[in-house]
Write a protein that holds these residues in place. Sequence first.
Motif, PDB file in Angstrom:
ATOM      1  N   GLY A  51     -22.856  10.723 -45.835  1.00 11.00           N
ATOM      2  CA  GLY A  51     -23.831  10.645 -44.942  1.00 11.00           C
ATOM      3  C   GLY A  51     -23.596  11.251 -43.671  1.00 11.00           C
ATOM      4  O   GLY A  51     -24.244  11.020 -42.790  1.00 11.00           O
ATOM      5  N   THR A  52     -22.440  11.908 -43.443  1.00 11.24           N
ATOM      6  CA  THR A  52     -22.244  12.572 -41.936  1.00 11.24           C
ATOM      7  C   THR A  52     -22.316  11.484 -40.835  1.00 11.24           C
ATOM      8  O   THR A  52     -22.936  11.834 -39.808  1.00 11.24           O
ATOM      9  CB  THR A  52     -23.223  14.006 -41.870  1.00 11.24           C
ATOM     10  N   LEU A  53     -22.015  10.215 -41.102  1.00 10.93           N
ATOM     11  CA  LEU A  53     -22.030   9.075 -40.322  1.00 10.93           C
ATOM     12  C   LEU A  53     -21.235   9.540 -39.016  1.00 10.93           C
ATOM     13  O   LEU A  53     -20.058  10.425 -39.377  1.00 10.93           O
ATOM     14  CB  LEU A  53     -21.894   7.961 -40.658  1.00 10.93           C
ATOM     15  N   ASP A  54     -21.308   9.178 -37.892  1.00 11.64           N
ATOM     16  CA  ASP A  54     -20.715   9.470 -36.759  1.00 11.64           C
ATOM     17  C   ASP A  54     -19.230   8.551 -36.879  1.00 11.64           C
ATOM     18  O   ASP A  54     -18.350   9.053 -36.472  1.00 11.64           O
ATOM     19  CB  ASP A  54     -21.357   9.064 -35.469  1.00 11.64           C
ATOM     20  N   GLY A 358     -36.524  -4.467 -45.339  1.00 13.85           N
ATOM     21  CA  GLY A 358     -37.508  -3.343 -45.632  1.00 13.85           C
ATOM     22  C   GLY A 358     -37.017  -2.113 -46.675  1.00 13.85           C
ATOM     23  O   GLY A 358     -35.725  -2.299 -46.973  1.00 13.85           O
ATOM     24  N   THR A 359     -37.913  -1.163 -46.450  1.00 17.55           N
ATOM     25  CA  THR A 359     -37.608  -0.017 -47.263  1.00 17.55           C
ATOM     26  C   THR A 359     -36.502   1.101 -46.352  1.00 17.55           C
ATOM     27  O   THR A 359     -36.716   0.951 -45.215  1.00 17.55           O
ATOM     28  CB  THR A 359     -38.579   0.665 -47.626  1.00 17.55           C
ATOM     29  N   PRO A 360     -35.974   1.936 -47.039  1.00 20.07           N
ATOM     30  CA  PRO A 360     -35.307   3.082 -46.112  1.00 20.07           C
ATOM     31  C   PRO A 360     -36.478   3.583 -45.175  1.00 20.07           C
ATOM     32  O   PRO A 360     -36.075   4.158 -43.940  1.00 20.07           O
ATOM     33  CB  PRO A 360     -34.784   3.813 -47.159  1.00 20.07           C
ATOM     34  N   GLU A 361     -37.600   3.911 -45.755  1.00 25.60           N
ATOM     35  CA  GLU A 361     -38.455   4.647 -44.902  1.00 25.60           C
ATOM     36  C   GLU A 361     -38.837   3.792 -43.594  1.00 25.60           C
ATOM     37  O   GLU A 361     -38.990   4.274 -42.600  1.00 25.60           O
ATOM     38  CB  GLU A 361     -39.837   4.873 -45.714  1.00 25.60           C
ATOM     39  N   PRO A 383     -24.701  -3.638 -43.261  1.00 30.52           N
ATOM     40  CA  PRO A 383     -25.527  -4.007 -44.670  1.00 30.52           C
ATOM     41  C   PRO A 383     -24.955  -5.433 -44.876  1.00 30.52           C
ATOM     42  O   PRO A 383     -23.766  -5.930 -44.629  1.00 30.52           O
ATOM     43  CB  PRO A 383     -24.819  -2.980 -45.530  1.00 30.52           C
ATOM     44  N   ASP A 384     -26.127  -5.951 -45.828  1.00 27.97           N
ATOM     45  CA  ASP A 384     -25.925  -7.414 -46.101  1.00 27.97           C
ATOM     46  C   ASP A 384     -24.630  -7.298 -47.157  1.00 27.97           C
ATOM     47  O   ASP A 384     -23.689  -8.407 -47.242  1.00 27.97           O
ATOM     48  CB  ASP A 384     -27.119  -8.119 -46.904  1.00 27.97           C
ATOM     49  N   VAL A 385     -24.623  -6.408 -48.003  1.00 29.28           N
ATOM     50  CA  VAL A 385     -23.378  -6.158 -49.084  1.00 29.28           C
ATOM     51  C   VAL A 385     -23.005  -4.766 -48.825  1.00 29.28           C
ATOM     52  O   VAL A 385     -23.824  -3.925 -49.008  1.00 29.28           O
ATOM     53  CB  VAL A 385     -23.731  -6.508 -50.363  1.00 29.28           C
ATOM     54  N   LEU A 386     -21.670  -4.589 -48.427  1.00 33.78           N
ATOM     55  CA  LEU A 386     -21.477  -3.028 -48.167  1.00 33.78           C
ATOM     56  C   LEU A 386     -21.208  -2.384 -49.323  1.00 33.78           C
ATOM     57  O   LEU A 386     -21.713  -1.075 -49.247  1.00 33.78           O
ATOM     58  CB  LEU A 386     -20.207  -3.052 -47.330  1.00 33.78           C
ATOM     59  N   ALA A 387     -20.736  -2.626 -50.638  1.00 33.02           N
ATOM     60  CA  ALA A 387     -20.553  -1.971 -51.659  1.00 33.02           C
ATOM     61  C   ALA A 387     -21.543  -1.224 -51.982  1.00 33.02           C
ATOM     62  O   ALA A 387     -21.407  -0.050 -52.569  1.00 33.02           O
ATOM     63  CB  ALA A 387     -19.877  -3.122 -52.702  1.00 33.02           C
ATOM     64  N   ASP A 388     -22.910  -1.705 -51.984  1.00 38.03           N
ATOM     65  CA  ASP A 388     -24.235  -0.846 -52.277  1.00 38.03           C
ATOM     66  C   ASP A 388     -25.071  -0.496 -51.177  1.00 38.03           C
ATOM     67  O   ASP A 388     -25.661   0.582 -51.133  1.00 38.03           O
ATOM     68  CB  ASP A 388     -25.060  -1.425 -53.361  1.00 38.03           C
ATOM     69  N   GLY A 389     -25.062  -1.264 -49.997  1.00 39.74           N
ATOM     70  CA  GLY A 389     -25.850  -0.946 -48.914  1.00 39.74           C
ATOM     71  C   GLY A 389     -25.368   0.318 -48.038  1.00 39.74           C
ATOM     72  O   GLY A 389     -26.160   1.041 -47.430  1.00 39.74           O
ATOM     73  N   LEU A 390     -23.956   0.505 -48.229  1.00 36.50           N
ATOM     74  CA  LEU A 390     -23.528   1.806 -47.362  1.00 36.50           C
ATOM     75  C   LEU A 390     -24.238   3.202 -47.984  1.00 36.50           C
ATOM     76  O   LEU A 390     -24.441   4.036 -47.335  1.00 36.50           O
ATOM     77  CB  LEU A 390     -22.161   1.900 -47.475  1.00 36.50           C
ATOM     78  N   GLU A 396     -30.093   7.692 -48.724  1.00 33.34           N
ATOM     79  CA  GLU A 396     -31.735   7.412 -48.714  1.00 33.34           C
ATOM     80  C   GLU A 396     -32.102   7.365 -47.168  1.00 33.34           C
ATOM     81  O   GLU A 396     -33.297   8.278 -46.826  1.00 33.34           O
ATOM     82  CB  GLU A 396     -31.987   6.258 -49.476  1.00 33.34           C
ATOM     83  N   VAL A 397     -31.356   6.792 -46.208  1.00 34.84           N
ATOM     84  CA  VAL A 397     -31.773   6.535 -44.901  1.00 34.84           C
ATOM     85  C   VAL A 397     -31.495   7.881 -44.108  1.00 34.84           C
ATOM     86  O   VAL A 397     -32.456   8.586 -43.530  1.00 34.84           O
ATOM     87  CB  VAL A 397     -31.371   5.612 -44.135  1.00 34.84           C
ATOM     88  N   VAL A 398     -30.210   8.332 -44.358  1.00 39.30           N
ATOM     89  CA  VAL A 398     -30.124   9.794 -43.432  1.00 39.30           C
ATOM     90  C   VAL A 398     -30.953  10.856 -43.766  1.00 39.30           C
ATOM     91  O   VAL A 398     -31.357  11.510 -42.934  1.00 39.30           O
ATOM     92  CB  VAL A 398     -28.563   9.946 -43.833  1.00 39.30           C
ATOM     93  N   PRO A 399     -31.213  10.949 -45.088  1.00 37.93           N
ATOM     94  CA  PRO A 399     -32.152  12.049 -45.433  1.00 37.93           C
ATOM     95  C   PRO A 399     -33.510  12.154 -44.777  1.00 37.93           C
ATOM     96  O   PRO A 399     -34.040  12.949 -44.434  1.00 37.93           O
ATOM     97  CB  PRO A 399     -32.201  12.148 -47.072  1.00 37.93           C
ATOM     98  N   LEU A 400     -34.004  10.955 -44.717  1.00 37.50           N
ATOM     99  CA  LEU A 400     -35.279  10.693 -43.956  1.00 37.50           C
ATOM    100  C   LEU A 400     -35.066  11.103 -42.543  1.00 37.50           C
ATOM    101  O   LEU A 400     -36.032  11.537 -42.111  1.00 37.50           O
ATOM    102  CB  LEU A 400     -35.498   9.340 -44.103  1.00 37.50           C
ATOM    103  N   LEU A 401     -34.033  10.477 -41.766  1.00 34.70           N
ATOM    104  CA  LEU A 401     -34.019  11.026 -40.336  1.00 34.70           C
ATOM    105  C   LEU A 401     -33.658  12.478 -40.495  1.00 34.70           C
ATOM    106  O   LEU A 401     -34.277  13.176 -39.289  1.00 34.70           O
ATOM    107  CB  LEU A 401     -32.535  10.262 -39.991  1.00 34.70           C
ATOM    108  N   ARG A 402     -33.012  13.030 -41.219  1.00 37.66           N
ATOM    109  CA  ARG A 402     -32.740  14.555 -41.083  1.00 37.66           C
ATOM    110  C   ARG A 402     -34.340  15.211 -41.242  1.00 37.66           C
ATOM    111  O   ARG A 402     -34.433  16.075 -40.348  1.00 37.66           O
ATOM    112  CB  ARG A 402     -31.925  14.982 -42.371  1.00 37.66           C
ATOM    113  N   LYS A 403     -35.148  14.735 -42.231  1.00 43.86           N
ATOM    114  CA  LYS A 403     -36.565  15.295 -42.266  1.00 43.86           C
ATOM    115  C   LYS A 403     -37.062  15.319 -40.857  1.00 43.86           C
ATOM    116  O   LYS A 403     -38.187  16.171 -40.802  1.00 43.86           O
ATOM    117  CB  LYS A 403     -37.119  14.695 -43.390  1.00 43.86           C
ATOM    118  N   ARG A 404     -36.910  14.224 -40.100  1.00 46.28           N
ATOM    119  CA  ARG A 404     -37.659  13.966 -38.815  1.00 46.28           C
ATOM    120  C   ARG A 404     -36.927  14.687 -37.872  1.00 46.28           C
ATOM    121  O   ARG A 404     -37.287  14.667 -36.536  1.00 46.28           O
ATOM    122  CB  ARG A 404     -37.842  12.486 -38.569  1.00 46.28           C
TER     123      ARG A 404
END
Length: 431
Positions: A51-54, A358-361, A383-390, A396-404
């Motif tokens: 996710g190219t996180l910092d 809520g949703t990633p959007e 995230p509430d549970v890291l195993a799938d939240g990360l 899903e969240v990072v691609p939306l921020l990239r589009k913006r």
Amino acid sequence: MSNPREGHVLLGVNVLVLGYLPAAWQSELLHKDSFLDPAYWTDIGAVAERGTLDAIFLADSPLLGDPAYDANAGRLDPTVTWSHVAAATEHVGLIATASSTLNDPYDLAQRLLSLDHVSAGRAGWNIVTTRNAPAAQNFGLPDMPPREDRYDRAAEFVDVVLALWESARTGQEARHHGDFFDLDARLRVPPSRQGRPVLFQAGGSPKGRALAGRKADGVFAAELTKEGAIKHYREVKQHATGAGRSPEEVKILPGLLLSLGSTEEEARRRSDELHDLGPASYSVQWLSQSIGIDASRLDLDEKFPEDVLAAIVDPRHAGGSIGFRQSIYEQIRRSKPTVREYLRQTRYTGSGHSGFVGTPEQLADHIEDWYRSGAADGFNLQPDVLADGLAVIADEVVPLLRKRGLFRHEYTTDTLRGHLRAASGRRPTAA
């Protein structure tokens, strides 16, 4: 909305070992020894880099947590854990929380600079002062020093660590003779590729914010309202200016507790199910721990008593984190709930750190709103549970921020300090 700014949002993930909710361990994606499994940690690093996180943050804990409100009662040393992850990653920053109250500055300076070397310039230190009496007793102390003394020690501790890191660069001894520390020494570790490890500060007290403005590269903030976040953002930036620094030199990343789903209903159901799987008293005990007052003694169907609210924001009150207490106070004052209503709200709005369900959007909307409003330079997501939240954050969240146009498509720097500088840009005027 303000006009778009140059630069981009900073994104970190607070790796609360398994997740921030006590029921995280019950995920089918985990096993009983996941937090001891080297593969678990390398997978966290791999997903974060996807996710190219910092940066990813990992807290230390000088005492065994209470499983009644702590999802991660046992923890490994973060500098050792991140050294393992460093070998399996190339770009993501690796930030270790360590106490200035219960560490020795020479030892910690050497450990962090060693981590910086094995990670090729990706290490950071999240500075905290420890407040728990049982932690003090683990170190042979009868109790924690008073809050003012802890922050005075923290300021001097940081000065000593910085001087020692400079000694690695110059080869000259650091000479320090202060109220808490007295040494003439230099590190034998080579100098840092990124100048020195990055400093984050997590305290929300007036002295903590002043320290952040003078010395820190970033702040791991606790905010529950956008209005409070804007106020605190400006306060730290003003401290930076007063210290002769550019406000852009210190980045503000509030924590954000997450429960995400493909629909808002699904996210709320996930949050409810995870809370229901945890101890029934979780919310009361977490609130008590956060504000330093036994919330179980309050009448659930009455509003918070004025004396309790006054104690929450009184800096002389010994309990809880000042940053958490101020955020909780502002949230209660704003919505004026009964105690029962507030505890129900914290399932969705957080306690201490802000919550998001809520949703990633919708999360992308929230991040953009706070970023453009001058409330934050980014977020430290939890995230509430890291195993799938990360994975949802990365995929899903990072691609939306990239589009913006709010986040990079690939890493352009390979040190943590480089990531922070690459995010800098023109700050729009807050509405």
